[in-house]
Design an enzyme around this catalytic site. Structure first.
Site, PDB file in Angstrom:
ATOM      1  N   CYS A 159     -98.628 -51.331   6.815  1.00 32.87           N
ATOM      2  CA  CYS A 159     -98.212 -50.105   6.123  1.00 32.87           C
ATOM      3  C   CYS A 159     -97.144 -49.353   6.914  1.00 32.87           C
ATOM      4  O   CYS A 159     -97.041 -49.490   8.133  1.00 32.87           O
ATOM      5  CB  CYS A 159     -99.413 -49.196   5.915  1.00 32.87           C
ATOM      6  SG  CYS A 159    -100.706 -49.890   4.875  1.00 32.87           S
ATOM      7  N   GLU A 164     -97.039 -46.190   7.646  1.00 31.26           N
ATOM      8  CA  GLU A 164     -97.631 -45.251   8.588  1.00 31.26           C
ATOM      9  C   GLU A 164     -98.004 -45.942   9.892  1.00 31.26           C
ATOM     10  O   GLU A 164     -97.704 -45.460  10.989  1.00 31.26           O
ATOM     11  CB  GLU A 164     -98.879 -44.596   7.981  1.00 31.26           C
ATOM     12  CG  GLU A 164     -98.612 -43.851   6.693  1.00 31.26           C
ATOM     13  CD  GLU A 164     -98.796 -44.711   5.440  1.00 31.26           C
ATOM     14  OE1 GLU A 164     -98.258 -45.847   5.379  1.00 31.26           O
ATOM     15  OE2 GLU A 164     -99.476 -44.241   4.518  1.00 31.26           O
TER      16      GLU A 164
END
Length: 141
Positions: free
Chosen positions: A57, A59
């Site tokens: 991801c 993040e």
């Protein structure tokens, strides 16, 4: 807390990072901009893999980049995402795994900024998105 100007700057950076995402399978592009307490912004985008499990991801990409450079304290992260051909984005909250990574490195008042664009912004505290989270203190003697 970071200023509204800083939030918008992080969102703009996250929007730029979204364009770097490698998403040939889902076509769901996510960008992140992580503000370290040192004032440095760490970029992140999602990176897919044909085997799916090795995908990462946006993040976590930003956090892992920061940690690999020796930064362990953070103030905020901006996250934007949506299908690559979307005319407008919707709010894109972090997945559970990303919330757990945030819990590892961030205090409960860490700010998570979700945005459709630089004007449509929602801000949450980590504790609001991950109440009763499991952290390093549970492993201390």
């Amino acid at each position: 807390m970071i200023s509204e100007t800083q939030k918008k700057e992080l969102v703009v950076k996250a929007l730029e990072n979204r364009l770097k995402a490698y998403t040939p399978y889902s076509h769901h592009k996510v960008g992140a901009a992580l503000l370290g307490s040192n004032g440095v912004v760490y970029d992140g985008c999602n990176i897919e893999n044909a085997a799916y499990t090795p995908s990462n991801c946006a993040e976590r990409t930003a956090f892992f980049k920061a940690v690999s450079e020796g930064q362990y304290d953070f103030d905020a992260i901006a996250i934007v995402g949506g299908l690559e051909d979307a005319e407008e984005l919707d709010f894109c909250p972090p997945c559970g795994v990303c919330r757990q990574v945030m819990r590892e490195f961030c205090k409960s008042d860490f700010e998570i900024i979700l945005a459709k664009d630089a004007e449509n912004i929602k801000t949450y505290k980590l504790v609001d998105l991950l109440p009763e989270g499991f952290g390093p203190e549970f492993l201390e003697d």
